[in-house]
Write an enzyme that holds these catalytic residues in place. Structure first.
Site, PDB file in Angstrom:
ATOM      1  NE  ARG A 157      -3.427  -2.408   2.880  1.00  0.00           N
ATOM      2  CZ  ARG A 157      -3.286  -3.235   3.778  1.00  0.00           C
ATOM      3  NH1 ARG A 157      -2.067  -3.599   4.193  1.00  0.00           N
ATOM      4  NH2 ARG A 157      -4.066  -4.387   3.747  1.00  0.00           N
ATOM      5  CG  HIS A 172      -4.511   0.614  -3.604  1.00  0.00           C
ATOM      6  ND1 HIS A 172      -3.923   0.446  -2.550  1.00  0.00           N
ATOM      7  CD2 HIS A 172      -5.607  -0.485  -3.613  1.00  0.00           C
ATOM      8  CE1 HIS A 172      -4.430  -0.499  -1.719  1.00  0.00           C
ATOM      9  NE2 HIS A 172      -5.499  -1.045  -2.396  1.00  0.00           N
TER      10      HIS A 172
END
Length: 300
Positions: free
Chosen positions: A149, A245
């Protein structure tokens, strides 16, 4: 009990008692503040202890008219339900007006992914003759090669990497720790960046262990990573909505396409539930559907 005081106490509750991450905490508080603003403007400043189910229905209708996406509405309802549950626990209210709230029916969300060729195009768009280019190349490769992430990337420390055994220690959501394998290719890029670029630039005292630094020698922000990727995607001529992402999604999708078991992918992504990881099986099904329609003789 004023809105500001209640929201502040709710924020402390989520942070210190529920151990919410900063990003999740910000989202919940942002949602409750939307309800506060609506109450001040449309409900004669009705306080949290007096607001009714009908008031909440009006608020949801307002969100729909403002063309707030269904996914954002669904998250907002979840935040509001948590807020009123907290008020009951604190004995600020005896009833929960949000109990019967229903969110919009959400369809299956399939995240955008990049092909391996797209990833290569983005990397080729980087100017590797500059220090920033070398850093940005390393950022892309860590996002794609390790499935991190963006919040995990910017907090990554040199001490988190074991170059002998080739793995990265990652602290994810809820401070859960996982260990992600590190390919030799990615490890060499990181070492090159650390030794030949990072070491020659300014490093702030608080950030001596952070891998990725900005021009001031401090940790990078989520926003600057988004901007870097947006500029590279445009330069590469890719017509997709790409974020940090997206590289995580691509990491998982490409592993699944190459036969990696879903449980291993769950571990590497740090998903607490296999259900979250199963979204990638739907991506694979979509791909299979397209291939059959394109190549099956009955569809000629």
């Amino acid at each position: 009990m004023t809105w500001n005081e209640t929201i502040e106490n709710f924020s402390h509750f989520l942070k210190f008692e529920r151990n919410f991450s900063d990003n999740t905490l910000d989202a919940y508080i942002r949602d409750v503040k939307k309800l506060k603003a609506f109450s001040e403007e449309k409900l004669d400043n009705t306080t949290p202890d007096k607001i009714t189910f009908e008031n909440l229905q009006e608020f949801l209708l307002y969100l729909t008219r403002e063309k707030i996406s269904e996914r954002t509405q669904a998250r907002g309802i979840s935040s509001i339900k948590s807020f009123f549950k907290y008020l009951i626990e604190e004995e600020i209210r005896e009833d929960n007006p949000s109990t019967l709230l229903e969110g919009p029916k959400l369809g299956l969300y399939l995240p955008d992914t990049l092909s391996f060729e797209d990833v290569e195009k983005i990397i080729k768009a980087i100017d590797l003759s500059t220090d920033l280019g070398v850093r940005n190349h390393c950022i892309i490769e860590v996002l794609y090669g390790c499935g991190l992430r963006v919040s995990e990337l910017i907090e990554l420390k040199i001490s988190d990497i074991n170059f002998k055994e080739n793995f990265i220690k990652v602290e994810g959501k809820g401070k859960k720790v996982r260990y992600v394998p590190l390919a030799n290719y990615t490890a060499n890029l990181i070492l090159n960046y650390i030794n030949n670029v990072r070491a020659n630039n300014k490093i702030g005292k608080k950030y001596e262990d952070h891998i990725f630094l900005n021009s001031r020698g401090s940790s990078m922000s989520r926003v600057i990573v988004f901007i870097i990727i947006k500029e590279l995607v445009e330069k590469a001529g890719i017509r997709k909505s790409i974020s940090p992402h997206t590289f995580r999604h691509s990491f998982a999708t490409h592993l699944l396409q190459n036969g990696v078991d879903l449980r291993f992918i769950q571990e590497m992504l740090g998903h607490s539930s296999i259900t979250t990881t199963e979204i990638y099986t739907h991506l694979k099904t979509e791909e299979l559907h397209d291939v059959i329609l394109k190549y099956h003789p009955r569809n000629k």
